[in-house]
Scaffold this motif. Structure first.
Motif, PDB file in Angstrom:
ATOM      1  N   ASP A 237       0.839  -1.286  -0.070  1.00 36.53           N
ATOM      2  CA  ASP A 237       0.104  -0.130   0.165  1.00 36.53           C
ATOM      3  C   ASP A 237       0.790   1.212   0.078  1.00 36.53           C
ATOM      4  N   ARG A 238       1.925   1.269   0.932  1.00 35.16           N
ATOM      5  CA  ARG A 238       2.836   2.344   0.962  1.00 35.16           C
ATOM      6  C   ARG A 238       3.436   2.629  -0.547  1.00 35.16           C
ATOM      7  N   VAL A 239       4.087   1.611  -1.181  1.00 35.16           N
ATOM      8  CA  VAL A 239       4.513   1.661  -2.447  1.00 35.16           C
ATOM      9  C   VAL A 239       3.657   2.078  -3.602  1.00 35.16           C
ATOM     10  N   ARG A 240       2.444   1.744  -3.773  1.00 30.23           N
ATOM     11  CA  ARG A 240       1.383   2.280  -4.560  1.00 30.23           C
ATOM     12  C   ARG A 240       1.068   3.725  -3.943  1.00 30.23           C
ATOM     13  N   ALA A 241       0.903   3.927  -2.958  1.00 25.22           N
ATOM     14  CA  ALA A 241       0.610   5.328  -2.408  1.00 25.22           C
ATOM     15  C   ALA A 241       1.731   6.346  -2.849  1.00 25.22           C
ATOM     16  N   GLU A 242       3.127   6.014  -2.686  1.00 25.68           N
ATOM     17  CA  GLU A 242       4.076   6.845  -2.858  1.00 25.68           C
ATOM     18  C   GLU A 242       4.314   6.930  -4.827  1.00 25.68           C
TER      19      GLU A 242
ATOM     20  N   ASP B 249      12.813   7.199  -5.227  1.00 22.95           N
ATOM     21  CA  ASP B 249      13.845   8.234  -4.323  1.00 22.95           C
ATOM     22  C   ASP B 249      13.167   8.400  -2.786  1.00 22.95           C
ATOM     23  N   VAL B 250      12.908   7.488  -2.282  1.00 23.79           N
ATOM     24  CA  VAL B 250      12.711   7.364  -0.795  1.00 23.79           C
ATOM     25  C   VAL B 250      13.286   6.318  -0.098  1.00 23.79           C
ATOM     26  N   PRO B 251      13.799   6.475   1.309  1.00 21.84           N
ATOM     27  CA  PRO B 251      14.279   5.443   2.309  1.00 21.84           C
ATOM     28  C   PRO B 251      13.399   4.348   2.052  1.00 21.84           C
ATOM     29  N   LEU B 252      14.391   3.241   2.072  1.00 16.01           N
ATOM     30  CA  LEU B 252      13.579   1.831   2.152  1.00 16.01           C
ATOM     31  C   LEU B 252      12.727   1.890   3.471  1.00 16.01           C
ATOM     32  N   ALA B 253      12.928   2.493   4.550  1.00 14.49           N
ATOM     33  CA  ALA B 253      12.643   2.421   5.938  1.00 14.49           C
ATOM     34  C   ALA B 253      11.262   3.069   5.643  1.00 14.49           C
ATOM     35  N   ASP B 254      10.891   4.029   4.850  1.00 17.34           N
ATOM     36  CA  ASP B 254       9.785   4.608   4.758  1.00 17.34           C
ATOM     37  C   ASP B 254       8.726   3.718   4.259  1.00 17.34           C
TER      38      ASP B 254
ATOM     39  N   THR C 133      14.102  -6.332  -4.661  1.00 15.79           N
ATOM     40  CA  THR C 133      13.067  -5.764  -5.493  1.00 15.79           C
ATOM     41  C   THR C 133      12.673  -4.297  -4.593  1.00 15.79           C
ATOM     42  N   LEU C 134      12.559  -4.431  -3.368  1.00 17.38           N
ATOM     43  CA  LEU C 134      12.095  -3.197  -2.514  1.00 17.38           C
ATOM     44  C   LEU C 134      13.150  -2.130  -2.599  1.00 17.38           C
ATOM     45  N   LEU C 135      14.538  -2.551  -2.532  1.00 17.97           N
ATOM     46  CA  LEU C 135      15.711  -1.850  -2.695  1.00 17.97           C
ATOM     47  C   LEU C 135      15.591  -0.938  -4.037  1.00 17.97           C
ATOM     48  N   LYS C 136      14.995  -1.645  -5.274  1.00 20.12           N
ATOM     49  CA  LYS C 136      15.170  -1.004  -6.643  1.00 20.12           C
ATOM     50  C   LYS C 136      14.143   0.008  -6.686  1.00 20.12           C
ATOM     51  N   ILE C 137      12.844  -0.529  -5.947  1.00 24.57           N
ATOM     52  CA  ILE C 137      11.746   0.326  -6.116  1.00 24.57           C
ATOM     53  C   ILE C 137      11.978   1.741  -5.281  1.00 24.57           C
ATOM     54  N   ALA C 138      12.475   1.426  -4.153  1.00 22.14           N
ATOM     55  CA  ALA C 138      12.778   2.625  -3.135  1.00 22.14           C
ATOM     56  C   ALA C 138      13.766   3.711  -3.745  1.00 22.14           C
TER      57      ALA C 138
END
Length: 77
Positions: free
Chosen positions: A20-25, A69-74, A60-65
């Motif tokens: 949900d956070r990936v999609r929202a960003e 241009d957002v920290p993975l932690a976000d 994959t999450l690292l690539k998307i982050a």
């Protein structure tokens, strides 16, 4: 130290929240899935799996982050 719950439903809930956070960003930045797919060099199924809370790789999450241009932690908070 915390004990794990008796079942793994909490894992699905956490993956769903990440998706949900990936999609929202992505939407906040007005990017299409296609743009993220091309920039992150992932396939269509992979972005769908992430955004719907399916099993996902850390790489994959690292690539998307990075693409967003957002920290993975976000994304995984």
């Amino acid at each position: 130290m915390r004990d794990l719950p008796d079942d793994d439903t909490w894992i699905h809930d956490r993956r769903r929240a990440i998706g949900d956070r990936v999609r929202a960003e992505r939407e906040r930045q007005e990017l299409t899935q296609e743009q993220v797919i091309l920039a992150a060099r992932i396939d269509r199924v992979t972005i769908w799996r992430v955004e719907t809370g399916q099993e996902m790789k850390l790489s994959t999450l690292l690539k998307i982050a990075r693409v967003l241009d957002v920290p993975l932690a976000d994304l995984v908070r």
